[in-house]
Design a protein around this motif. Structure first.
Motif, PDB file in Angstrom:
ATOM      1  N   VAL A  73       0.841  -1.198   0.000  1.00  0.00           N
ATOM      2  CA  VAL A  73       0.000   0.000   0.000  1.00  0.00           C
ATOM      3  C   VAL A  73       0.877   1.250   0.000  1.00  0.00           C
ATOM      4  O   VAL A  73       0.629   2.194  -0.758  1.00  0.00           O
ATOM      5  CB  VAL A  73      -0.984  -0.006   1.199  1.00  0.00           C
ATOM      6  CG1 VAL A  73      -1.696   1.327   1.331  1.00  0.00           C
ATOM      7  CG2 VAL A  73      -2.004  -1.125   1.035  1.00  0.00           C
ATOM      8  N   VAL A  74       1.930   1.270   0.826  1.00  0.00           N
ATOM      9  CA  VAL A  74       2.826   2.432   0.873  1.00  0.00           C
ATOM     10  C   VAL A  74       3.491   2.648  -0.481  1.00  0.00           C
ATOM     11  O   VAL A  74       3.565   3.780  -0.974  1.00  0.00           O
ATOM     12  CB  VAL A  74       3.882   2.261   1.992  1.00  0.00           C
ATOM     13  CG1 VAL A  74       4.982   3.297   1.866  1.00  0.00           C
ATOM     14  CG2 VAL A  74       3.223   2.360   3.355  1.00  0.00           C
ATOM     15  N   GLU A  75       3.967   1.583  -1.112  1.00  0.00           N
ATOM     16  CA  GLU A  75       4.616   1.706  -2.421  1.00  0.00           C
ATOM     17  C   GLU A  75       3.656   2.255  -3.471  1.00  0.00           C
ATOM     18  O   GLU A  75       4.024   3.108  -4.284  1.00  0.00           O
ATOM     19  CB  GLU A  75       5.165   0.357  -2.865  1.00  0.00           C
ATOM     20  CG  GLU A  75       6.354  -0.108  -2.058  1.00  0.00           C
ATOM     21  CD  GLU A  75       6.719  -1.559  -2.316  1.00  0.00           C
ATOM     22  OE1 GLU A  75       6.031  -2.230  -3.129  1.00  0.00           O
ATOM     23  OE2 GLU A  75       7.680  -2.031  -1.684  1.00  0.00           O
ATOM     24  N   GLN A  76       2.422   1.782  -3.460  1.00  0.00           N
ATOM     25  CA  GLN A  76       1.459   2.242  -4.457  1.00  0.00           C
ATOM     26  C   GLN A  76       1.035   3.684  -4.200  1.00  0.00           C
ATOM     27  O   GLN A  76       0.847   4.454  -5.134  1.00  0.00           O
ATOM     28  CB  GLN A  76       0.247   1.310  -4.497  1.00  0.00           C
ATOM     29  CG  GLN A  76       0.578  -0.107  -4.915  1.00  0.00           C
ATOM     30  CD  GLN A  76       1.370  -0.186  -6.203  1.00  0.00           C
ATOM     31  OE1 GLN A  76       1.097   0.509  -7.168  1.00  0.00           O
ATOM     32  NE2 GLN A  76       2.378  -1.039  -6.216  1.00  0.00           N
ATOM     33  N   VAL A  77       0.886   4.062  -2.933  1.00  0.00           N
ATOM     34  CA  VAL A  77       0.567   5.456  -2.604  1.00  0.00           C
ATOM     35  C   VAL A  77       1.722   6.353  -3.034  1.00  0.00           C
ATOM     36  O   VAL A  77       1.516   7.427  -3.606  1.00  0.00           O
ATOM     37  CB  VAL A  77       0.264   5.614  -1.094  1.00  0.00           C
ATOM     38  CG1 VAL A  77       0.244   7.073  -0.683  1.00  0.00           C
ATOM     39  CG2 VAL A  77      -1.067   4.950  -0.761  1.00  0.00           C
ATOM     40  N   ALA A  78       2.959   5.922  -2.768  1.00  0.00           N
ATOM     41  CA  ALA A  78       4.132   6.700  -3.166  1.00  0.00           C
ATOM     42  C   ALA A  78       4.172   6.869  -4.679  1.00  0.00           C
ATOM     43  O   ALA A  78       4.453   7.963  -5.184  1.00  0.00           O
ATOM     44  CB  ALA A  78       5.406   6.023  -2.672  1.00  0.00           C
ATOM     45  N   ASP A  79       3.866   5.811  -5.414  1.00  0.00           N
ATOM     46  CA  ASP A  79       3.842   5.883  -6.871  1.00  0.00           C
ATOM     47  C   ASP A  79       2.765   6.855  -7.340  1.00  0.00           C
ATOM     48  O   ASP A  79       2.995   7.658  -8.247  1.00  0.00           O
ATOM     49  CB  ASP A  79       3.590   4.485  -7.444  1.00  0.00           C
ATOM     50  CG  ASP A  79       3.644   4.457  -8.960  1.00  0.00           C
ATOM     51  OD1 ASP A  79       4.593   5.031  -9.538  1.00  0.00           O
ATOM     52  OD2 ASP A  79       2.729   3.858  -9.569  1.00  0.00           O
ATOM     53  N   LEU A  80       1.617   6.794  -6.720  1.00  0.00           N
ATOM     54  CA  LEU A  80       0.508   7.665  -7.099  1.00  0.00           C
ATOM     55  C   LEU A  80       0.815   9.133  -6.804  1.00  0.00           C
ATOM     56  O   LEU A  80       0.490  10.015  -7.598  1.00  0.00           O
ATOM     57  CB  LEU A  80      -0.753   7.226  -6.355  1.00  0.00           C
ATOM     58  CG  LEU A  80      -2.080   7.776  -6.842  1.00  0.00           C
ATOM     59  CD1 LEU A  80      -2.381   7.283  -8.245  1.00  0.00           C
ATOM     60  CD2 LEU A  80      -3.187   7.350  -5.908  1.00  0.00           C
ATOM     61  N   LEU A  81       1.457   9.393  -5.660  1.00  0.00           N
ATOM     62  CA  LEU A  81       1.753  10.772  -5.262  1.00  0.00           C
ATOM     63  C   LEU A  81       3.080  11.285  -5.826  1.00  0.00           C
ATOM     64  O   LEU A  81       3.418  12.453  -5.660  1.00  0.00           O
ATOM     65  CB  LEU A  81       1.771  10.881  -3.732  1.00  0.00           C
ATOM     66  CG  LEU A  81       0.471  10.556  -3.010  1.00  0.00           C
ATOM     67  CD1 LEU A  81       0.671  10.643  -1.503  1.00  0.00           C
ATOM     68  CD2 LEU A  81      -0.651  11.478  -3.460  1.00  0.00           C
ATOM     69  N   GLY A  82       3.861  10.410  -6.450  1.00  0.00           N
ATOM     70  CA  GLY A  82       5.152  10.819  -6.997  1.00  0.00           C
ATOM     71  C   GLY A  82       6.191  11.067  -5.919  1.00  0.00           C
ATOM     72  O   GLY A  82       7.052  11.936  -6.061  1.00  0.00           O
ATOM     73  N   LEU A  83       6.123  10.315  -4.826  1.00  0.00           N
ATOM     74  CA  LEU A  83       7.053  10.467  -3.711  1.00  0.00           C
ATOM     75  C   LEU A  83       7.798   9.159  -3.484  1.00  0.00           C
ATOM     76  O   LEU A  83       7.472   8.125  -4.065  1.00  0.00           O
ATOM     77  CB  LEU A  83       6.272  10.831  -2.430  1.00  0.00           C
ATOM     78  CG  LEU A  83       5.428  12.104  -2.470  1.00  0.00           C
ATOM     79  CD1 LEU A  83       4.538  12.167  -1.250  1.00  0.00           C
ATOM     80  CD2 LEU A  83       6.320  13.312  -2.557  1.00  0.00           C
ATOM     81  N   SER A  84       8.787   9.208  -2.609  1.00  0.00           N
ATOM     82  CA  SER A  84       9.466   7.969  -2.235  1.00  0.00           C
ATOM     83  C   SER A  84       8.653   7.288  -1.131  1.00  0.00           C
ATOM     84  O   SER A  84       7.967   7.963  -0.355  1.00  0.00           O
ATOM     85  CB  SER A  84      10.876   8.267  -1.738  1.00  0.00           C
ATOM     86  OG  SER A  84      10.819   8.944  -0.508  1.00  0.00           O
ATOM     87  N   PRO A  85       8.720   5.967  -1.047  1.00  0.00           N
ATOM     88  CA  PRO A  85       7.976   5.269   0.005  1.00  0.00           C
ATOM     89  C   PRO A  85       8.362   5.735   1.413  1.00  0.00           C
ATOM     90  O   PRO A  85       7.515   5.776   2.302  1.00  0.00           O
ATOM     91  CB  PRO A  85       8.336   3.801  -0.204  1.00  0.00           C
ATOM     92  CG  PRO A  85       8.726   3.703  -1.632  1.00  0.00           C
ATOM     93  CD  PRO A  85       9.357   5.024  -1.966  1.00  0.00           C
ATOM     94  N   GLU A  86       9.630   6.103   1.615  1.00  0.00           N
ATOM     95  CA  GLU A  86      10.077   6.553   2.932  1.00  0.00           C
ATOM     96  C   GLU A  86       9.422   7.874   3.326  1.00  0.00           C
ATOM     97  O   GLU A  86       9.228   8.147   4.508  1.00  0.00           O
ATOM     98  CB  GLU A  86      11.599   6.703   2.970  1.00  0.00           C
ATOM     99  CG  GLU A  86      12.341   5.386   2.867  1.00  0.00           C
ATOM    100  CD  GLU A  86      12.465   4.879   1.428  1.00  0.00           C
ATOM    101  OE1 GLU A  86      12.183   5.653   0.471  1.00  0.00           O
ATOM    102  OE2 GLU A  86      12.830   3.712   1.257  1.00  0.00           O
ATOM    103  N   SER A  87       9.097   8.717   2.354  1.00  0.00           N
ATOM    104  CA  SER A  87       8.433   9.976   2.688  1.00  0.00           C
ATOM    105  C   SER A  87       6.934   9.765   2.940  1.00  0.00           C
ATOM    106  O   SER A  87       6.329  10.546   3.675  1.00  0.00           O
ATOM    107  CB  SER A  87       8.651  11.021   1.590  1.00  0.00           C
ATOM    108  OG  SER A  87       8.094  10.587   0.375  1.00  0.00           O
ATOM    109  N   VAL A  88       6.351   8.720   2.368  1.00  0.00           N
ATOM    110  CA  VAL A  88       4.940   8.407   2.624  1.00  0.00           C
ATOM    111  C   VAL A  88       4.796   7.840   4.030  1.00  0.00           C
ATOM    112  O   VAL A  88       3.903   8.227   4.778  1.00  0.00           O
ATOM    113  CB  VAL A  88       4.387   7.441   1.564  1.00  0.00           C
ATOM    114  CG1 VAL A  88       2.992   6.953   1.948  1.00  0.00           C
ATOM    115  CG2 VAL A  88       4.355   8.095   0.198  1.00  0.00           C
TER     116      VAL A  88
END
Length: 142
Positions: A120-135
């Motif tokens: 979920v974190v990886e997909q949210v990061a991809d959607l928001l254009g951020l790194s997973p660590e920042s999500v």
């Protein structure tokens, strides 16, 4: 001569004892606990828990549809664990987590919960254009 046959009762009599003569058993579980939860329902709960954790930090995720599908429609060489689709005209953004590939890669509920959260974190990061660590700052630390 034929003797009259007594009519059969329309309703079965309530059983006072089981076939072993022990009497009726009590409830298996308290009324507030579901007797059985399917694997799919349990998996949806894991995804929902992960989404709720992230929504506290990222309120814009309330506009995103989170879905659980059993398997990807047409996997390529590698089977994805999740996918994200950006918002289009009239359609909200979607994040999909694939249940069977995640279940196959985990041994128990705790591992499954960790992997679901990572997906979920990886997909949210991809959607928001951020790194997973920042999500999620705890991403990859478990």
């Amino acid at each position: 001569m034929d003797s009259p046959v007594p009519p059969r009762p329309t309703e079965p009599r309530p059983r006072r004892r089981d076939r072993h003569g022990r009497g009726m058993r009590g409830p298996v579980a308290p009324p507030q606990v579901p007797l059985s939860v399917s694997r799919a329902e349990s998996f949806r709960d894991l995804v929902q828990d992960s989404v709720e954790r992230l929504e506290r930090r990222w309120p814009q995720l309330a506009e995103v549809d989170f879905l659980v599908l059993d398997v990807p429609e047409s996997p390529g060489e590698s089977v994805p664990l999740g996918s994200s689709v950006p918002a289009e005209r009239g359609k909200p953004a979607r994040i999909v987590v694939y249940r069977r590939p995640v279940e196959i890669r985990t041994k128990n509920r705790d591992e499954r919960a960790l992997l679901v959260h990572e997906v979920v974190v990886e997909q949210v990061a991809d959607l928001l254009g951020l790194s997973p660590e920042s999500v999620d700052p705890r991403y990859g630390q478990d």
